[in-house]
Design a protein around this motif. Structure first.
Motif, PDB file in Angstrom:
ATOM      1  N   LYS A 195      19.053  41.405  49.802  1.00 29.36           N
ATOM      2  CA  LYS A 195      18.817  42.038  48.697  1.00 29.36           C
ATOM      3  C   LYS A 195      20.312  41.570  48.765  1.00 29.36           C
ATOM      4  O   LYS A 195      20.286  41.733  47.307  1.00 29.36           O
ATOM      5  CB  LYS A 195      18.450  43.969  49.039  1.00 29.36           C
ATOM      6  N   VAL A 196      21.164  41.644  49.046  1.00 29.32           N
ATOM      7  CA  VAL A 196      22.514  41.282  48.820  1.00 29.32           C
ATOM      8  C   VAL A 196      22.866  39.681  49.168  1.00 29.32           C
ATOM      9  O   VAL A 196      23.515  39.765  47.790  1.00 29.32           O
ATOM     10  CB  VAL A 196      23.512  41.682  50.645  1.00 29.32           C
ATOM     11  N   ARG A 197      22.130  39.035  49.099  1.00 30.85           N
ATOM     12  CA  ARG A 197      21.850  37.866  48.188  1.00 30.85           C
ATOM     13  C   ARG A 197      21.783  37.514  46.857  1.00 30.85           C
ATOM     14  O   ARG A 197      22.113  36.664  46.362  1.00 30.85           O
ATOM     15  CB  ARG A 197      21.168  36.660  48.929  1.00 30.85           C
ATOM     16  N   SER A 198      20.466  38.545  47.010  1.00 33.93           N
ATOM     17  CA  SER A 198      20.738  38.438  45.300  1.00 33.93           C
ATOM     18  C   SER A 198      21.484  39.311  44.491  1.00 33.93           C
ATOM     19  O   SER A 198      21.506  38.892  43.075  1.00 33.93           O
ATOM     20  CB  SER A 198      18.288  39.153  45.079  1.00 33.93           C
ATOM     21  N   MET A 199      22.253  39.968  45.352  1.00 33.31           N
ATOM     22  CA  MET A 199      23.286  41.001  44.308  1.00 33.31           C
ATOM     23  C   MET A 199      24.124  40.127  43.783  1.00 33.31           C
ATOM     24  O   MET A 199      25.090  40.202  42.728  1.00 33.31           O
ATOM     25  CB  MET A 199      23.038  42.174  45.198  1.00 33.31           C
ATOM     26  N   TRP A 200      24.441  39.346  44.853  1.00 31.37           N
ATOM     27  CA  TRP A 200      25.989  38.910  44.607  1.00 31.37           C
ATOM     28  C   TRP A 200      25.613  37.129  43.732  1.00 31.37           C
ATOM     29  O   TRP A 200      26.376  37.153  43.141  1.00 31.37           O
ATOM     30  CB  TRP A 200      26.448  38.371  46.009  1.00 31.37           C
ATOM     31  N   ILE A 227      39.021  44.296  38.843  1.00 31.88           N
ATOM     32  CA  ILE A 227      38.126  44.727  39.616  1.00 31.88           C
ATOM     33  C   ILE A 227      36.887  45.204  39.117  1.00 31.88           C
ATOM     34  O   ILE A 227      36.455  45.995  38.332  1.00 31.88           O
ATOM     35  CB  ILE A 227      38.856  45.407  40.875  1.00 31.88           C
ATOM     36  N   PHE A 228      35.495  44.100  39.790  1.00 28.77           N
ATOM     37  CA  PHE A 228      34.228  44.459  39.237  1.00 28.77           C
ATOM     38  C   PHE A 228      34.085  45.758  41.415  1.00 28.77           C
ATOM     39  O   PHE A 228      34.313  44.800  42.145  1.00 28.77           O
ATOM     40  CB  PHE A 228      33.638  43.408  39.316  1.00 28.77           C
ATOM     41  N   CYS A 229      33.273  46.729  40.579  1.00 29.94           N
ATOM     42  CA  CYS A 229      32.429  47.278  42.005  1.00 29.94           C
ATOM     43  C   CYS A 229      31.030  47.464  41.740  1.00 29.94           C
ATOM     44  O   CYS A 229      30.661  47.485  40.896  1.00 29.94           O
ATOM     45  CB  CYS A 229      32.976  49.246  41.649  1.00 29.94           C
ATOM     46  N   LEU A 230      30.968  46.999  43.158  1.00 25.91           N
ATOM     47  CA  LEU A 230      29.303  46.879  43.075  1.00 25.91           C
ATOM     48  C   LEU A 230      28.876  47.355  43.712  1.00 25.91           C
ATOM     49  O   LEU A 230      28.973  47.573  45.511  1.00 25.91           O
ATOM     50  CB  LEU A 230      28.930  45.296  43.213  1.00 25.91           C
ATOM     51  N   VAL A 231      28.213  48.586  43.644  1.00 27.00           N
ATOM     52  CA  VAL A 231      27.813  49.431  45.002  1.00 27.00           C
ATOM     53  C   VAL A 231      25.711  49.359  44.632  1.00 27.00           C
ATOM     54  O   VAL A 231      24.962  49.189  43.667  1.00 27.00           O
ATOM     55  CB  VAL A 231      27.494  51.307  44.284  1.00 27.00           C
ATOM     56  N   TYR A 249      29.060  37.662  36.146  1.00 30.38           N
ATOM     57  CA  TYR A 249      30.333  38.229  35.159  1.00 30.38           C
ATOM     58  C   TYR A 249      31.486  37.797  36.370  1.00 30.38           C
ATOM     59  O   TYR A 249      32.565  38.459  36.653  1.00 30.38           O
ATOM     60  CB  TYR A 249      30.293  40.163  36.766  1.00 30.38           C
ATOM     61  N   TYR A 250      31.358  36.286  37.090  1.00 34.37           N
ATOM     62  CA  TYR A 250      32.233  36.097  37.636  1.00 34.37           C
ATOM     63  C   TYR A 250      33.552  35.279  36.835  1.00 34.37           C
ATOM     64  O   TYR A 250      35.138  35.543  36.793  1.00 34.37           O
ATOM     65  CB  TYR A 250      31.140  34.919  38.223  1.00 34.37           C
ATOM     66  N   GLU A 251      33.028  35.293  35.364  1.00 34.02           N
ATOM     67  CA  GLU A 251      34.482  35.228  34.822  1.00 34.02           C
ATOM     68  C   GLU A 251      35.335  36.281  34.026  1.00 34.02           C
ATOM     69  O   GLU A 251      36.348  36.013  33.193  1.00 34.02           O
ATOM     70  CB  GLU A 251      33.677  34.497  32.940  1.00 34.02           C
ATOM     71  N   LYS A 252      34.672  37.476  34.110  1.00 34.61           N
ATOM     72  CA  LYS A 252      35.298  38.664  33.692  1.00 34.61           C
ATOM     73  C   LYS A 252      36.144  39.169  34.589  1.00 34.61           C
ATOM     74  O   LYS A 252      37.110  40.012  34.139  1.00 34.61           O
ATOM     75  CB  LYS A 252      34.112  38.719  33.012  1.00 34.61           C
ATOM     76  N   TYR A 253      35.830  39.055  35.614  1.00 32.41           N
ATOM     77  CA  TYR A 253      36.809  39.928  36.995  1.00 32.41           C
ATOM     78  C   TYR A 253      37.622  38.510  37.856  1.00 32.41           C
ATOM     79  O   TYR A 253      37.288  37.939  37.738  1.00 32.41           O
ATOM     80  CB  TYR A 253      35.965  41.002  37.647  1.00 32.41           C
ATOM     81  N   ASP A 254      38.695  39.490  38.326  1.00 31.93           N
ATOM     82  CA  ASP A 254      39.555  38.609  39.484  1.00 31.93           C
ATOM     83  C   ASP A 254      39.144  39.058  40.770  1.00 31.93           C
ATOM     84  O   ASP A 254      39.315  38.555  41.480  1.00 31.93           O
ATOM     85  CB  ASP A 254      40.459  39.217  39.454  1.00 31.93           C
ATOM     86  N   TYR A 255      38.781  40.153  41.152  1.00 25.49           N
ATOM     87  CA  TYR A 255      37.731  40.408  42.183  1.00 25.49           C
ATOM     88  C   TYR A 255      36.715  41.466  42.787  1.00 25.49           C
ATOM     89  O   TYR A 255      36.529  42.063  41.558  1.00 25.49           O
ATOM     90  CB  TYR A 255      39.075  41.334  43.143  1.00 25.49           C
ATOM     91  N   PHE A 256      36.158  41.463  43.471  1.00 26.79           N
ATOM     92  CA  PHE A 256      34.161  41.724  43.391  1.00 26.79           C
ATOM     93  C   PHE A 256      34.610  42.734  45.045  1.00 26.79           C
ATOM     94  O   PHE A 256      34.721  42.380  46.065  1.00 26.79           O
ATOM     95  CB  PHE A 256      33.555  40.621  43.295  1.00 26.79           C
ATOM     96  N   HIS A 257      34.563  43.774  44.910  1.00 31.81           N
ATOM     97  CA  HIS A 257      33.822  44.971  46.084  1.00 31.81           C
ATOM     98  C   HIS A 257      32.417  44.890  45.636  1.00 31.81           C
ATOM     99  O   HIS A 257      31.965  46.106  45.198  1.00 31.81           O
ATOM    100  CB  HIS A 257      34.669  46.181  46.001  1.00 31.81           C
ATOM    101  N   ILE A 258      31.862  45.222  47.167  1.00 28.74           N
ATOM    102  CA  ILE A 258      30.259  45.744  47.719  1.00 28.74           C
ATOM    103  C   ILE A 258      30.937  47.216  48.127  1.00 28.74           C
ATOM    104  O   ILE A 258      31.536  46.051  49.849  1.00 28.74           O
ATOM    105  CB  ILE A 258      30.079  44.512  47.857  1.00 28.74           C
TER     106      ILE A 258
END
Length: 294
Positions: free
Chosen positions: A92-97, A34-38, A104-113
Motif C-alpha cells: 500500500k505504501v509503495r503505491s502511495m509514495w 509540506i505535503f501531508c499524506l494520511v 506532487y514531487y515538483e510542487k512541494y519541498d517535503y513530504f510527511h506520511i
C-alpha cells in the motif's frame, strides 16, 4: 494534559514572524511547502473529518489514501499489489509514495506520511524544516544552501528506533509518521522501489522503507532537539509523560528500541511535531489546548 500544558507548545510567535517576512518579501527564501499524506481504509473514513478540522488544512498539500475515492473527504483509492489488509501495508505504501512522486514531487519541498490517528503540529514541523540545522544537512552539512544548488542530500526524518536494539538496523517509527525531502522521495521511488522487495507482503512498512534507503546509504536522521527531546512521538502525550523503562531496558520493546532518549517530562521536545494514537475526541481536545481555544 501536563505534557501539553507544561512542555509541548506550538511556536506561533516564530511561525507568524516567518509568515510576515515571507509576505513582505523579507525572507531569504520562500517558506517550506509540506505535503501531508494520511492512509486509511473506507471503514475508518469517520476519522478523517477530525483531521480536516484540525491539523490537515495547515499543510500546503493534503491527501488521504484509502480504498475508496470520496471527493468530500479528499480520499483517493490508490490500487496496490495484493489484498487490502494489515499484513500488506508495505505494498500500500509503495503505491502511495509512487503516486505522490508522479503527481506532487515538483510542487512541494517535503513530504510527511502517517496513519489516520496521527496528529501533526504543522507550524513546528515547518519551522524545523526551515531551520539552519535541516537546511545545512540538506546541503551536505558544509554550507547553507543559497538557492543555486542543483543537488540535495536526501533526508529521512522521524522517530528513530533500533530494530531489536540493533543500532546498525535503524528505522523510523511509522506511528507518528516520517518526513522526507525531495531527494529522499526521489531516491526511494526511482532507485529503491524497482528492486527493493517489490513483491513482499508485510505489515512492517516502516522497517522496509528504512531498509531500502539504507541500501543506498541513507539512514534515519536524528531529529532530537538541542535539549535531547524527541520531536516525533510514537504514542499519546500522556504515555510519554508517565512511561519509564524497566530496570533492564531490554525487557520492554519500547525502551529496547529507543535510542539515547530521556524519560518523563523531558522525553518530548518543547516544539514536538507529531503524536500517534490520537483518535477524534482526543485530537480535538489536543488541538484546543495547543492553540489556546480552551
Amino acid at each position: 494534559w501536563k505534557m501539553l500544558t507544561e512542555k509541548v507548545y506550538v511556536d506561533l510567535t516564530n511561525h507568524e514572524a516567518a509568515e510576515r517576512r515571507a509576505e513582505h518579501g523579507l525572507a531569504r527564501k520562500k517558506r517550506a511547502k509540506i505535503f501531508c499524506l494520511v492512509y486509511t481504509i473506507e471503514k475508518y473514513h469517520d476519522r478523517i473529518p477530525a483531521i480536516r478540522e484540525t491539523w490537515g488544512p495547515k499543510c500546503d498539500g493534503f491527501m488521504v489514501a484509502s480504498t475508496k475515492t470520496d471527493k468530500k473527504l479528499g480520499t483517493v483509492n490508490i490500487p496496490h499489489e495484493g489484498p487490502e489488509e494489515y499484513n500488506n501495508i508495505w505494498q500500500k505504501v509503495r503505491s502511495m509514495w509512487s503516486y505522490i512522486y508522479d503527481n506532487y514531487y515538483e510542487k512541494y519541498d517535503y513530504f510527511h506520511i502517517g496513519g489516520d490517528d496521527l496528529y501533526l503540529l504543522v507550524e513546528n514541523l515547518r519551522l524545523y524544516l526551515e531551520s539552519e540545522e535541516i537546511q545545512l544537512a540538506s546541503n551536505g552539512g558544509q554550507t547553507l544552501p543559497n538557492g543555486s544548488e542543483d543537488e540535495q542530500t536526501p533526508l529521512f526524518m522521524g522517530r528513530r528506533f533500533a530494530e531489536g536494539g540493533n543500532r546498525a538496523r535503524m528505522f523510523i517509527s511509522g506511528g507518528s509518521g516520517y518526513t522526507m525531502n525531495k531527494a529522499a522521495l526521489k531516491t526511494l521511488v526511482v532507485d529503491g522501489f524497482p528492486t527493493c522487495f517489490p513483491h513482499m507482503h508485510t505489515f512492517s512498512e516502516d522497517v522496509m522503507v528504512a531498509t531500502c534507503l539504507r541500501k543506498m546509504d541513507i539512514v534515519p536522521y536524528d531529529t532530537k532537539d538541542e535539549a535531547g527531546g524527541e520531536r516525533y512521538m510514537p504514542f499519546q502525550p500522556g504515555h510519554h509523560l508517565t512511561y519509564h523503562p524497566p530496570k533492564n531496558p531490554k525487557d520492554d520493546w519500547y525502551s529496547n528500541y529507543s535510542v539515547d532518549v530521556k524519560w518523563g517530562i523531558d522525553h518530548c521536545a518543547a516544539k514536538s511535531v507529531a503524536f500517534h494514537y490520537i483518535k477524534e475526541d482526543l485530537m480535538k481536545r489536543m488541538h484546543g489546548i495547543l492553540y489556546h481555544y480552551c
